[in-house]
Design a protein around this motif. Structure first.
Motif, PDB file in Angstrom:
ATOM      1  N   ASP A  11       0.878  -1.183   0.000  1.00  0.00           N
ATOM      2  CA  ASP A  11       0.000   0.000   0.000  1.00  0.00           C
ATOM      3  C   ASP A  11       0.911   1.228   0.000  1.00  0.00           C
ATOM      4  O   ASP A  11       1.335   1.723   1.052  1.00  0.00           O
ATOM      5  N   GLU A  42      -1.793  -4.289  -5.578  1.00  0.00           N
ATOM      6  CA  GLU A  42      -2.487  -3.729  -4.417  1.00  0.00           C
ATOM      7  C   GLU A  42      -2.478  -4.735  -3.274  1.00  0.00           C
ATOM      8  O   GLU A  42      -2.761  -5.919  -3.443  1.00  0.00           O
ATOM      9  N   ASP A  43      -2.185  -4.233  -2.083  1.00  0.00           N
ATOM     10  CA  ASP A  43      -2.130  -5.080  -0.888  1.00  0.00           C
ATOM     11  C   ASP A  43      -3.503  -5.147  -0.242  1.00  0.00           C
ATOM     12  O   ASP A  43      -4.056  -4.130   0.193  1.00  0.00           O
ATOM     13  N   ARG A  44      -4.072  -6.353  -0.163  1.00  0.00           N
ATOM     14  CA  ARG A  44      -5.380  -6.531   0.483  1.00  0.00           C
ATOM     15  C   ARG A  44      -5.253  -7.205   1.844  1.00  0.00           C
ATOM     16  O   ARG A  44      -6.253  -7.433   2.518  1.00  0.00           O
ATOM     17  N   ASN A  72      -5.668 -13.295  -1.725  1.00  0.00           N
ATOM     18  CA  ASN A  72      -6.710 -13.035  -0.733  1.00  0.00           C
ATOM     19  C   ASN A  72      -6.450 -13.723   0.615  1.00  0.00           C
ATOM     20  O   ASN A  72      -7.246 -13.597   1.538  1.00  0.00           O
ATOM     21  N   ILE A 181      -2.958  -2.133   5.761  1.00  0.00           N
ATOM     22  CA  ILE A 181      -3.658  -1.501   4.633  1.00  0.00           C
ATOM     23  C   ILE A 181      -4.556  -0.348   5.108  1.00  0.00           C
ATOM     24  O   ILE A 181      -4.861  -0.236   6.297  1.00  0.00           O
ATOM     25  N   ASP A 182      -4.934   0.472   4.132  1.00  0.00           N
ATOM     26  CA  ASP A 182      -5.829   1.614   4.370  1.00  0.00           C
ATOM     27  C   ASP A 182      -5.248   2.601   5.379  1.00  0.00           C
ATOM     28  O   ASP A 182      -5.980   3.221   6.162  1.00  0.00           O
TER      29      ASP A 182
END
Length: 632
Positions: A11, A42-44, A72, A181-182
Motif C-alpha cells: 500500500d 495492491e495489498d489486500r 486473498n 492496509i488503508d
C-alpha cells in the motif's frame, strides 16, 4: 538500488511510506498449475505493507518493487514463489525480501535452483525462518540465502548472529506496531518482521558499499553482530538436532569430501587381508574379483590356518606368534585390511596380530582397520615407529554428520532404492549386495552403494554406515534417519545413479519368545527408516518358518512401505549341540542339492516370490529381469 518485497503487495499510500518510489507485479497460479503475470500489486492483506514500511526506515532512496504472490490469503505455492524469484533475477533486483517460508524437509528443485542462481548473480535473498527454530524452513535454510529469526533487540538497527545454525541471523521481531492496509496499524510480532528489519540493515550497508560481494557482506554482518542478542525459542521445546549451515564458498569442497569415494585411490594398491578366516573377510575370499583393489595376500592366525577350507591357493609357510609373517610375504601387499583380531580367545593369536601390525607400521604399510578401538593403539605405534603410511577406520562421526547435514535442503531421492535385509545373521547379505551390484553394472546401470559393513568401501561402496558389531556409527541413534536420508538425497543429486543399493546387518525382528533379549534389531529398523528402500531382497534360512519370514517382510513393509522382490536362501542349516562343559554351540551343515531344492520349492509356493541361489551365475538374467520389472 532495487529492493523487491515478495509478499502480498504494498500500500504505497500509507503514511509510513511517504515519497516511496514503488512499482509492482503480481503472480497468480490457476487451477491447472499455470502461473501468470498481472500488474496488480495492491495489498489486500497488509503483510507486504508492514514489511516494506520496516525496510523503508533504513533505506528511503531505493526503488521498491512489490512482487505479489499472496492474493486473498497468506497462502501461495512453491512454484509461484520460484517464478517470482526468477522474475526478480531477470529484472535487476539487488535485494529480495522474503518474509515468508515453506515448512518442509524436501523443498522443490526449482526453488533451490533459483536461489542458487540469485546467489551466483550477487543478489541478496533475505528469508524468514520459522517461529519455532527447531523446524526447517525454506528458503531461509538454504546456504545461498540469509536466514533470519527473531530475538529481543533493543535497538532495531542492530542484529545478532548464531554460529553453526542454518538460520544465522537475528533481528527485531518482538511485539510492535506495524503498518497495514488503508493507512492503518496493528500489533504484530514474529520472524516476518525480523526478516524485514534485517533486509533494512543489509540495504543500508549496500547503500554505502554498492560493490560489496555476498561473501564480504556476510563477513561484515558476522563481524558486526551484537553477541548479546539471543534468538527467541517459540513453542514447545523439542529435542534439538544441531544442523550447521554451509557457507557458499565451502560448498564445492564439502560436497566433494562427503559424496565422493572416501578411499583415496592413490594410497591403496594391493590388499593383504587379516584374519582371513573372519566372517567379515568372507567376501575377500569368495569374491576377490569384486574388490576395488587386487587382493594379493591372505593372512590368518597360527592356530586357525586352513587355507584349503578357504579355497585359497597359497604357499605353505611357517607362522609363529613371536615372529609373525615372513618378510617375503610382507612384500606382497601395501595395504593391510585389519579385522577384529583383538577379540580372539587365544592369546597367541592376539600376539600374532600385534606383531603383524608392528611389522606393517615399520614397513610403512597402509592400514584399513575395521575396529575403531584400535585407533589409539595404532596412533601409539605410529608415534613409536615414525610411521609414514595411512591409517583409515571407516565410520560415521559427528563431523561427517555435520558435513552431510549441510545438504539437507536437497530434493527427495529421485531413483529407486533397493535394500537387502535378512531374517538372521551370517546369511550372505553382504555377498548378495555385491552380486546384485555387479549384475546391474554389467547390464550398464550406474549403481550407488551405501554399505553397513566396514569392508564395503573396499568393494565400491560410496560410504559405509557400520552399525553392527563394534559399531563405528558414532552419532546418536536419533540422528541416523536425518543423516541417512540426507546422504541418499546427496547421492541421488550429485552422482546421478540409476539406482541406489544398500543393506542391513544382523536380524530384523526378534524371534519367538518375547522375553528374549533383543540384539541389533532396533539398529536395523533405524537404518531402514533412514534409507527407506522402495523394494527389498530378503535373505532366509532353510529352518525359518513361513510365518516368521512373513512377519519380517510385514514389519519392513509397515516401516518403509516396501515389498520383497525375491528371496535368497543360505545353503546350510544350523544345528545346535551342547558341549561337555554344557555350552550350546551352533554348527553349519551344508544342504545337499535335493534338500536345497525342496526348501526353495516350499518357500516359493508359500511366499509367491522367487527364491534364488545368489551365487549361481546362471541366475544373473533372472535377477536382472526381476529388478527391472519392479522398477520399470
Amino acid at each position: 538500488m532495487r529492493i523487491a518485497v515478495v509478499d502480498s503487495g504494498i500500500d504505497a499510500e500509507h503514511p509510513r511510506l511517504e515519497n516511496l518510489r514503488c512499482s509492482g507485479v503480481s503472480f497468480v497460479q490457476d487451477e491447472c498449475g499455470r502461473v501468470s503475470t498481472v500488474m496488480d500489486f495492491e495489498d489486500r492483506l497488509g503483510h507486504g505493507t508492514a514489511s516494506a514500511a520496516i525496510i523503508y526506515k533504513f533505506c528511503r532512496e531505493a526503488e521498491y518493487v512489490a512482487v505479489k504472490i499472496f492474493q486473498n490469503e497468506l497462502v501461495s505455492s512453491e512454484k509461484t514463489l520460484s517464478t517470482a524469484i526468477s522474475w526478480c533475477i531477470e529484472n535487476s533486483i539487488d535485494i529480495i525480501n522474503l518474509s515468508l517460508g515453506i515448512l518442509t524437509n524436501s523443498p522443490s528443485e526449482e526453488l533451490l535452483r533459483v536461489c542458487d542462481e540469485a546467489h551466483y548473480r550477487n543478489i541478496v535473498i533475505v528469508a524468514a525462518g520459522h517461529h519455532n527454530s527447531n523446524n526447517d524452513c525454506y528458503p531461509a535454510c538454504y546456504p545461498s540465502t540469509f536466514g533470519v529469526t527473531w530475538g529481543n533487540v533493543p535497538d532495531f538497527r542492530k542484529h545478532g548472529y548464531i554460529p553453526d545454525s542454518p538460520i544465522e541471523f537475528i533481528a527485531k521481531g518482538t511485539i510492535q506496531r506495524v503498518a497495514t492496509i488503508d493507512g492503518g496499524y496493528r500489533i504484530r510480532s514474529g520472524t516476518s518482521l525480523a526478516c524485514a528489519y534485517f533486509t533494512g540493515i543489509v540495504a543500508a550497508i549496500l547503500e554505502s558499499h554498492s560493490k560489496m560481494d555476498l561473501t564480504t557482506l556476510k563477513r561484515h554482518l558476522v563481524d558486526n553482530a551484537d553477541r548479546n542478542i539471543k534468538p527467541i525459542q517459540f513453542g514447545r521445546q523439542t529435542r534439538q538436532i544441531d544442523f550447521p549451515a554451509v557457507r557458499s564458498s565451502e560448498l564445492v569442497a564439502v560436497r566433494k569430501r562427503v559424496f565422493s569415494s572416501r578411499i583415496d585411490q592413490r594410497w591403496v594398491g594391493r590388499l593383504g587381508v587379516f584374519p582371513a578366516s573372519e566372517k567379515e573377510m568372507r567376501a575377500f575370499v569368495e569374491l576377490p574379483d569384486y574388490a576395488s583393489f587386487p587382493v594379493t595376500m591372505y593372512l590368518d592366525y597360527p592356530r586357525n590356518v586352513d587355507f584349503r577350507k578357504l579355497s585359497i591357493s597359497k604357499k605353505e609357510e611357517s607362522l609363529s606368534p613371536a615372529t609373525g609373517p615372513s618378510s617375503n610375504s610382507m612384500e606382497g601387499f601395501d595395504t593391510l585390511v585389519l579385522g577384529y583380531y583383538s577379540d580372539q580367545m587365544f592369546e597367541s593369536n592376539i600376539r600374532f596380530g600385534r606383531t603383524l601390525v608392528d611389522k606393517c607400521l615399520l614397513e610403512n604399510k597402509n592400514i584399513f582397520a575395521f575396529d575403531f578401538r584400535l585407533q589409539s593403539e595404532l596412533q601409539e605405534h605410529m608415534r613409536n615407529h615414525l610411521y609414514n603410511g595411512k591409517v583409515y577406520v571407516p565410520g560415521v562421526t559427528q563431523k561427517l554428520f555435520d558435513d552431510v547435514m549441510e545438504f539437507r535442503y536437497l530434493p527427495p531421492v529421485k531413483v529407486p532404492v533397493l535394500g537387502v535385509i535378512g531374517t538372521s545373521n551370517r546369511q550372505g547379505k553382504f555377498t548378495t549386495q555385491l552380486r546384485v551390484k555387479r549384475i546391474m553394472e554389467n547390464a550398464g546401470y550406474r549403481v550407488s552403494y551405501l554399505s553397513s559393513e566396514p569392508q564395503g568401501e573396499l568393494f565400491g561402496a560410496n560410504m559405509t554406515f557400520p552399525y553392527g558389531y563394534q559399531s563405528a556409527a558414532h552419532i546418536e541413534q536419533e540422528k541416523w534417519q536425518f543423516f541417512l536420508r540426507t546422504y541418499l538425497k546427496g547421492v541421488s543429486e550429485f552422482q546421478r545413479p540409476h539406482a541406489i543399493l544398500t543393506g542391513t546387518q544382523g536380524t530384523t525382528i526378534p524371534r519367538g519368545n518375547r522375553d528374549l533379549i533383543i540384539g541389533n534389531e532396533i539398529d536395523t529398523l533405524s537404518f531402514l527408516l533412514g534409507t527407506m528402500p522402495d523394494r527389498f531382497i530378503c535373505a532366509v534360512n532353510p529352518q525359518d518358518s513361513i510365518g516368521y519370514i512373513r512377519n519380517v517382510c510385514k514389519v519392513v513393509s509397515v516401516f518403509c512401505k516396501a515389498s520383497p522382490i525375491f528371496f535368497v536362501m543360505t545353503p546350510w542349516k544350523r544345528v545346535f549341540k551342547k558341549t561337555e562343559t554344557g555350552q550350546t554351540v551352533a554348527k553349519h551343515l551344508t544342504l545337499d542339492e535335493d534338500e536345497k531344492n525342496d526348501c526353495r520349492t516350499r518357500f516359493e509356493e508359500a511366499l509367491n516370490k522367487p527364491v534364488i541361489d545368489i551365487m549361481d551365475h546362471k541366475n544373473d538374467g533372472l535377477i536382472l529381469r526381476t529388478i527391472e520389472a519392479e522398477f520399470s
